[in-house]
Design a protein around this motif. Sequence first.
Motif, PDB file in Angstrom:
ATOM      1  N   GLU A   1       0.082   2.087  12.489  1.00 40.82           N
ATOM      2  CA  GLU A   1       1.074   2.472  13.152  1.00 40.82           C
ATOM      3  C   GLU A   1       1.791   2.895  12.189  1.00 40.82           C
ATOM      4  O   GLU A   1       2.455   4.127  12.403  1.00 40.82           O
ATOM      5  CB  GLU A   1       2.129   0.620  13.238  1.00 40.82           C
ATOM      6  N   ALA A   2       1.712   2.250  10.892  1.00 40.75           N
ATOM      7  CA  ALA A   2       3.246   2.569   9.572  1.00 40.75           C
ATOM      8  C   ALA A   2       2.564   3.790   9.214  1.00 40.75           C
ATOM      9  O   ALA A   2       3.594   4.580   8.792  1.00 40.75           O
ATOM     10  CB  ALA A   2       2.463   1.655   8.766  1.00 40.75           C
ATOM     11  N   PHE A   3       1.276   4.589   9.341  1.00 39.55           N
ATOM     12  CA  PHE A   3       0.776   5.580   8.782  1.00 39.55           C
ATOM     13  C   PHE A   3       0.528   6.914   9.180  1.00 39.55           C
ATOM     14  O   PHE A   3      -0.546   6.371  10.374  1.00 39.55           O
ATOM     15  CB  PHE A   3      -0.206   4.969   7.081  1.00 39.55           C
ATOM     16  N   PRO A   4       0.639   7.840   9.243  1.00 37.31           N
ATOM     17  CA  PRO A   4       0.057   8.546  10.092  1.00 37.31           C
ATOM     18  C   PRO A   4      -1.671   9.123   9.119  1.00 37.31           C
ATOM     19  O   PRO A   4      -1.520   9.278   8.085  1.00 37.31           O
ATOM     20  CB  PRO A   4       0.460  10.497   9.611  1.00 37.31           C
ATOM     21  N   ALA A   5      -2.600   9.506  10.005  1.00 35.80           N
ATOM     22  CA  ALA A   5      -3.942  10.118   9.847  1.00 35.80           C
ATOM     23  C   ALA A   5      -4.149  10.485   9.034  1.00 35.80           C
ATOM     24  O   ALA A   5      -5.195  10.044   7.829  1.00 35.80           O
ATOM     25  CB  ALA A   5      -4.446  10.769  11.321  1.00 35.80           C
ATOM     26  N   ALA A   6      -3.306  11.218   8.674  1.00 35.16           N
ATOM     27  CA  ALA A   6      -3.769  12.111   6.888  1.00 35.16           C
ATOM     28  C   ALA A   6      -3.552  11.522   6.280  1.00 35.16           C
ATOM     29  O   ALA A   6      -3.960  11.219   4.629  1.00 35.16           O
ATOM     30  CB  ALA A   6      -2.819  13.211   7.085  1.00 35.16           C
ATOM     31  N   ARG A   7      -2.355  10.452   6.036  1.00 37.03           N
ATOM     32  CA  ARG A   7      -2.304   9.640   4.855  1.00 37.03           C
ATOM     33  C   ARG A   7      -1.915   8.020   5.104  1.00 37.03           C
ATOM     34  O   ARG A   7      -2.128   7.506   3.743  1.00 37.03           O
ATOM     35  CB  ARG A   7      -0.131   9.818   4.880  1.00 37.03           C
TER      36      ARG A   7
ATOM     37  N   ALA B   1       0.715  -1.602  -0.242  1.00 28.89           N
ATOM     38  CA  ALA B   1      -0.022   0.032   0.055  1.00 28.89           C
ATOM     39  C   ALA B   1       1.070   1.586  -0.494  1.00 28.89           C
ATOM     40  O   ALA B   1       0.282   1.669  -0.617  1.00 28.89           O
ATOM     41  CB  ALA B   1      -0.936  -0.145   1.135  1.00 28.89           C
ATOM     42  N   GLY B   2       1.954   1.094   0.496  1.00 28.01           N
ATOM     43  CA  GLY B   2       3.001   2.792   0.896  1.00 28.01           C
ATOM     44  C   GLY B   2       3.498   2.422  -0.833  1.00 28.01           C
ATOM     45  O   GLY B   2       3.658   2.954  -1.472  1.00 28.01           O
ATOM     46  N   ALA B   3       4.229   1.321  -1.377  1.00 29.14           N
ATOM     47  CA  ALA B   3       4.918   1.603  -2.077  1.00 29.14           C
ATOM     48  C   ALA B   3       4.280   2.238  -3.528  1.00 29.14           C
ATOM     49  O   ALA B   3       4.395   3.020  -4.500  1.00 29.14           O
ATOM     50  CB  ALA B   3       5.168   0.109  -2.611  1.00 29.14           C
ATOM     51  N   GLU B   4       2.772   1.336  -3.541  1.00 22.50           N
ATOM     52  CA  GLU B   4       1.824   1.717  -4.686  1.00 22.50           C
ATOM     53  C   GLU B   4       0.589   3.066  -4.091  1.00 22.50           C
ATOM     54  O   GLU B   4       0.105   3.624  -5.059  1.00 22.50           O
ATOM     55  CB  GLU B   4       0.522   0.684  -4.548  1.00 22.50           C
ATOM     56  N   LYS B   5       1.544   3.405  -3.410  1.00 25.07           N
ATOM     57  CA  LYS B   5       0.614   4.984  -2.792  1.00 25.07           C
ATOM     58  C   LYS B   5      -0.720   5.300  -2.993  1.00 25.07           C
ATOM     59  O   LYS B   5      -1.946   5.688  -2.787  1.00 25.07           O
ATOM     60  CB  LYS B   5       0.883   6.136  -3.048  1.00 25.07           C
ATOM     61  N   ALA B   6      -1.567   4.128  -2.210  1.00 28.31           N
ATOM     62  CA  ALA B   6      -2.951   3.439  -2.034  1.00 28.31           C
ATOM     63  C   ALA B   6      -3.797   4.556  -1.780  1.00 28.31           C
ATOM     64  O   ALA B   6      -3.390   4.758  -0.744  1.00 28.31           O
ATOM     65  CB  ALA B   6      -2.650   2.140  -1.298  1.00 28.31           C
ATOM     66  N   ASP B   7      -5.168   4.924  -2.359  1.00 27.68           N
ATOM     67  CA  ASP B   7      -5.820   5.603  -1.504  1.00 27.68           C
ATOM     68  C   ASP B   7      -6.788   4.333  -0.937  1.00 27.68           C
ATOM     69  O   ASP B   7      -7.115   5.335  -0.049  1.00 27.68           O
ATOM     70  CB  ASP B   7      -6.539   5.886  -3.079  1.00 27.68           C
TER      71      ASP B   7
END
Length: 245
Positions: free
Chosen positions: A190-196, A157-163
């Motif tokens: 844990e891996a992403f800030p809430a906004a992202r 999800a991070g690598a693909e910049k998933a929405d």
Amino acid sequence: MIVRPYGDTTGDGMVQVSFTLPVPHDRRAEGAALQLAGKMGLDPAMVVHAKQMGTGFTFFVVYGRVSHLVDTDRVTVVERDFPLLAAKDVNAAVRSRLRRKLVVVGACIGTDAHTVGIDAILNIKGVAGEKGLEYYRELRVVNLGAQVPVPDLVRAAGAEKADAVLVSQVVTQRDAHLHNTREMSAAFREAFPAARRPLLVVGGPRFDEAMTGELGVDRIFGRGTTPREVASYLVHALIERKKAA
């Protein structure tokens, strides 16, 4: 409106239930099944089918009458709170409001190898006469398949910049679908800030659609969900999130 189950005649209260008891099939086992049916409120009850399932287990179908009434005015359900859009409208909304392709990553997580559900939503062939999300020109779909570990899903999800992340869970023994979903939502928080953080969407036949808060996800879809419903929700939720940012 007050209603009662219908069997042979209107309002007769007749229902049919099935269950398995950990006993070999004999007359005592059928008596145990009737005792259980009585404790469930079936009176009178009859065993209409019994079959031994392997060693020491018997499957039963019991038919009987219940006296309970249901008030349909007191039934609560999760109503659809977003407009149902056609594919062209989904594409138009993504182009005009997001101004880029909407990226969706899908998977079956844990030991779940049942991809029929996630494929029905994501694959272009779709389901029930509706094309899957791959059909939508303004959506980019990454289907990771089955038995995907949660850490791998987070990395993808991070690598693909998933929405949005779509997860299907069919295996429900010992509430595996609930444990896996909680693990997934905790890992993303844990891996992403809430906004992202991507939208977290789960689906499967045994989910309660009212458990989004308890499971830490943004949306739960139950049985009978179509790709159009999922696409419409994603557009609606992401536009609302962009407005609030």
